[in-house]
Design a protein around this motif. Structure first.
Motif, PDB file in Angstrom:
ATOM      1  N   LEU A  24      56.030  37.716  39.938  1.00  9.34           N
ATOM      2  CA  LEU A  24      54.636  38.179  40.028  1.00  9.34           C
ATOM      3  C   LEU A  24      54.278  38.710  41.414  1.00  9.34           C
ATOM      4  CD1 LEU A  24      52.827  35.321  38.100  1.00  9.34           C
ATOM      5  CD2 LEU A  24      52.950  37.709  37.379  1.00  9.34           C
ATOM      6  N   MET A  25      55.003  38.286  42.430  1.00  6.96           N
ATOM      7  CA  MET A  25      54.620  38.557  43.817  1.00  6.96           C
ATOM      8  C   MET A  25      54.404  40.046  44.135  1.00  6.96           C
ATOM      9  SD  MET A  25      56.149  36.797  47.234  1.00  6.96           S
ATOM     10  CE  MET A  25      55.930  35.169  46.560  1.00  6.96           C
ATOM     11  N   ILE A  74      43.991  30.683  37.705  1.00  8.21           N
ATOM     12  CA  ILE A  74      45.035  31.212  36.821  1.00  8.21           C
ATOM     13  C   ILE A  74      46.207  30.247  36.979  1.00  8.21           C
ATOM     14  CG2 ILE A  74      46.715  33.061  36.449  1.00  8.21           C
ATOM     15  CD1 ILE A  74      44.200  34.362  35.869  1.00  8.21           C
ATOM     16  N   ASP A  75      46.702  29.715  35.849  1.00  4.48           N
ATOM     17  CA  ASP A  75      47.822  28.773  35.937  1.00  4.48           C
ATOM     18  C   ASP A  75      49.051  29.357  35.251  1.00  4.48           C
ATOM     19  OD1 ASP A  75      47.410  28.446  33.195  1.00  4.48           O
ATOM     20  OD2 ASP A  75      46.360  26.542  33.435  1.00  4.48           O
ATOM     21  N   ALA A  76      50.083  28.559  35.149  1.00  5.58           N
ATOM     22  CA  ALA A  76      51.354  29.028  34.602  1.00  5.58           C
ATOM     23  C   ALA A  76      51.208  29.589  33.184  1.00  5.58           C
ATOM     24  CB  ALA A  76      52.381  27.902  34.617  1.00  5.58           C
ATOM     25  N   ILE A 106      50.032  39.663  35.458  1.00  5.69           N
ATOM     26  CA  ILE A 106      49.335  40.575  36.378  1.00  5.69           C
ATOM     27  C   ILE A 106      48.023  41.041  35.766  1.00  5.69           C
ATOM     28  CG2 ILE A 106      49.456  42.888  37.421  1.00  5.69           C
ATOM     29  CD1 ILE A 106      50.892  40.682  39.007  1.00  5.69           C
ATOM     30  N   GLU A 107      47.997  41.275  34.469  1.00  4.73           N
ATOM     31  CA  GLU A 107      46.762  41.714  33.808  1.00  4.73           C
ATOM     32  C   GLU A 107      45.671  40.658  33.928  1.00  4.73           C
ATOM     33  OE1 GLU A 107      50.219  43.868  32.476  1.00  4.73           O
ATOM     34  OE2 GLU A 107      49.847  41.713  32.305  1.00  4.73           O
ATOM     35  N   MET A 155      40.735  38.543  36.627  1.00  3.77           N
ATOM     36  CA  MET A 155      40.017  37.533  37.397  1.00  3.77           C
ATOM     37  C   MET A 155      39.482  38.128  38.691  1.00  3.77           C
ATOM     38  SD  MET A 155      41.213  33.840  38.962  1.00  3.77           S
ATOM     39  CE  MET A 155      42.172  34.487  40.304  1.00  3.77           C
ATOM     40  N   ILE A 156      40.308  38.892  39.395  1.00  6.16           N
ATOM     41  CA  ILE A 156      39.885  39.497  40.653  1.00  6.16           C
ATOM     42  C   ILE A 156      38.699  40.422  40.427  1.00  6.16           C
ATOM     43  CG2 ILE A 156      40.593  41.124  42.448  1.00  6.16           C
ATOM     44  CD1 ILE A 156      43.449  39.843  42.159  1.00  6.16           C
TER      45      ILE A 156
END
Length: 105
Positions: free
Chosen positions: A35-36, A87-89, A94-95, A100-101
């Motif tokens: 994800l990074m 947001i958890d596992a 990314i969506e 959330m952002i």
């Protein structure tokens, strides 16, 4: 992206005004590393209004536990030092992270 550790965590996260997005990760977390790159792109895209930071939990395990991080990957949104979203596992895509952002942008 600000790199957090046990020395600067409280100052950057709890003592900041406005929104702070924190990506909790570790070298042993393959989903985190996958994800990074996307998270870094989001930091460039939305970094003008939201502060983006990351914490390798092996460098500040107590800070992660204090935030209620029980598994990885976990992303938290703070506003004025208070946790407002997670947001958890189970929901870490990314969506979902971008959605959330955008709620706080």
């Amino acid at each position: 992206m600000l790199e957090l550790d046990k020395k600067n965590f409280d100052e950057v996260v709890y003592d900041s005004e406005g929104y702070v997005f924190v990506d909790f990760w570790s070298e042993s977390c393959e989903p985190c590393k996958a994800l990074m790159p996307g998270v870094h792109e989001l930091a460039e895209k939305y970094g003008d209004k939201i502060k983006f930071a990351s914490l390798d939990i092996t460098k500040a395990r107590r800070a992660a536990i204090k935030c209620g991080v029980l598994g990885l990957p976990t992303m938290l949104m703070f506003k004025d030092g208070e946790k407002v979203d997670t947001i958890d596992a189970d929901t870490a895509t990314i969506e979902n992270i971008e959605a959330m952002i955008k709620k706080y942008y």
